[in-house]
Design a protein around this motif. Structure first.
Motif, mmCIF file in Angstrom:
data_model
loop_
_atom_site.group_PDB
_atom_site.id
_atom_site.type_symbol
_atom_site.label_atom_id
_atom_site.label_comp_id
_atom_site.label_asym_id
_atom_site.label_seq_id
_atom_site.Cartn_x
_atom_site.Cartn_y
_atom_site.Cartn_z
ATOM 1 N N GLY A 154 0.832 -1.201 0.000
ATOM 2 C CA GLY A 154 0.000 0.000 0.000
ATOM 3 C C GLY A 154 0.864 1.247 0.000
ATOM 4 O O GLY A 154 2.084 1.183 0.161
ATOM 5 N N MET A 155 0.239 2.400 -0.173
ATOM 6 C CA MET A 155 0.965 3.671 -0.212
ATOM 7 C C MET A 155 1.770 3.937 1.056
ATOM 8 O O MET A 155 2.914 4.365 0.966
ATOM 9 C CB MET A 155 0.008 4.818 -0.500
ATOM 10 N N PRO A 156 1.244 3.681 2.256
ATOM 11 C CA PRO A 156 2.050 3.944 3.458
ATOM 12 C C PRO A 156 3.339 3.118 3.481
ATOM 13 O O PRO A 156 4.383 3.602 3.898
ATOM 14 C CB PRO A 156 1.134 3.551 4.611
ATOM 15 N N GLU A 157 3.263 1.883 3.017
ATOM 16 C CA GLU A 157 4.455 1.027 2.981
ATOM 17 C C GLU A 157 5.469 1.539 1.965
ATOM 18 O O GLU A 157 6.676 1.483 2.188
ATOM 19 C CB GLU A 157 4.055 -0.409 2.654
ATOM 20 N N ILE A 158 4.988 2.053 0.847
ATOM 21 C CA ILE A 158 5.879 2.592 -0.187
ATOM 22 C C ILE A 158 6.542 3.875 0.309
ATOM 23 O O ILE A 158 7.736 4.089 0.107
ATOM 24 C CB ILE A 158 5.098 2.852 -1.501
ATOM 25 N N GLU A 159 5.791 4.718 0.985
ATOM 26 C CA GLU A 159 6.317 5.991 1.461
ATOM 27 C C GLU A 159 7.396 5.817 2.521
ATOM 28 O O GLU A 159 8.337 6.597 2.580
ATOM 29 C CB GLU A 159 5.177 6.851 2.010
ATOM 30 N N LYS A 160 7.313 4.779 3.340
ATOM 31 C CA LYS A 160 8.306 4.606 4.397
ATOM 32 C C LYS A 160 9.489 3.739 3.948
ATOM 33 O O LYS A 160 10.410 3.518 4.727
ATOM 34 C CB LYS A 160 7.657 4.013 5.655
ATOM 35 N N PHE A 161 9.479 3.271 2.709
ATOM 36 C CA PHE A 161 10.579 2.450 2.198
ATOM 37 C C PHE A 161 11.826 3.305 2.048
ATOM 38 O O PHE A 161 11.781 4.399 1.485
ATOM 39 C CB PHE A 161 10.208 1.832 0.846
ATOM 40 N N GLY A 162 12.953 2.822 2.556
ATOM 41 C CA GLY A 162 14.204 3.575 2.477
ATOM 42 C C GLY A 162 15.032 3.145 1.276
ATOM 43 O O GLY A 162 15.291 1.966 1.084
ATOM 44 N N LYS A 163 15.430 4.110 0.465
ATOM 45 C CA LYS A 163 16.257 3.802 -0.703
ATOM 46 C C LYS A 163 17.627 3.272 -0.302
ATOM 47 O O LYS A 163 18.286 2.613 -1.089
ATOM 48 C CB LYS A 163 16.433 5.050 -1.565
ATOM 49 N N SER A 164 18.040 3.542 0.924
ATOM 50 C CA SER A 164 19.355 3.092 1.378
ATOM 51 C C SER A 164 19.427 1.561 1.477
ATOM 52 O O SER A 164 20.511 0.994 1.524
ATOM 53 C CB SER A 164 19.691 3.716 2.722
ATOM 54 N N LYS A 165 18.280 0.885 1.482
ATOM 55 C CA LYS A 165 18.258 -0.578 1.543
ATOM 56 C C LYS A 165 18.615 -1.213 0.198
ATOM 57 O O LYS A 165 18.954 -2.386 0.138
ATOM 58 C CB LYS A 165 16.870 -1.076 1.959
ATOM 59 N N LEU A 166 18.531 -0.420 -0.863
ATOM 60 C CA LEU A 166 18.809 -0.947 -2.193
ATOM 61 C C LEU A 166 20.306 -1.038 -2.440
ATOM 62 O O LEU A 166 21.071 -0.201 -1.971
ATOM 63 C CB LEU A 166 18.174 -0.043 -3.262
#
Length: 44
Positions: free
Chosen positions: A6-18
């Motif tokens: 969902g949108m809340p999960e996408i918004e809190k995803f950190g790009k630093s994990k990639l």
């Protein structure tokens, strides 16, 4: 469709994990010289 985040999960995803990856082109186009040589070979 419920397996998509969902949108809340996408918004809190950190790009630093990639991880950083290097891309390599597998199917490069032939050079102009190669194309001319093949064209001349076909005409012969």
């Amino acid at each position: 469709m419920s397996d998509k985040p969902g949108m809340p999960e996408i918004e809190k995803f950190g790009k630093s994990k990639l991880k950083k990856t290097e891309t390599q082109e597998k199917n490069s186009l032939p050079s102009r010289e190669t194309m001319e040589q093949e064209k001349q070979a076909e005409e012969s």
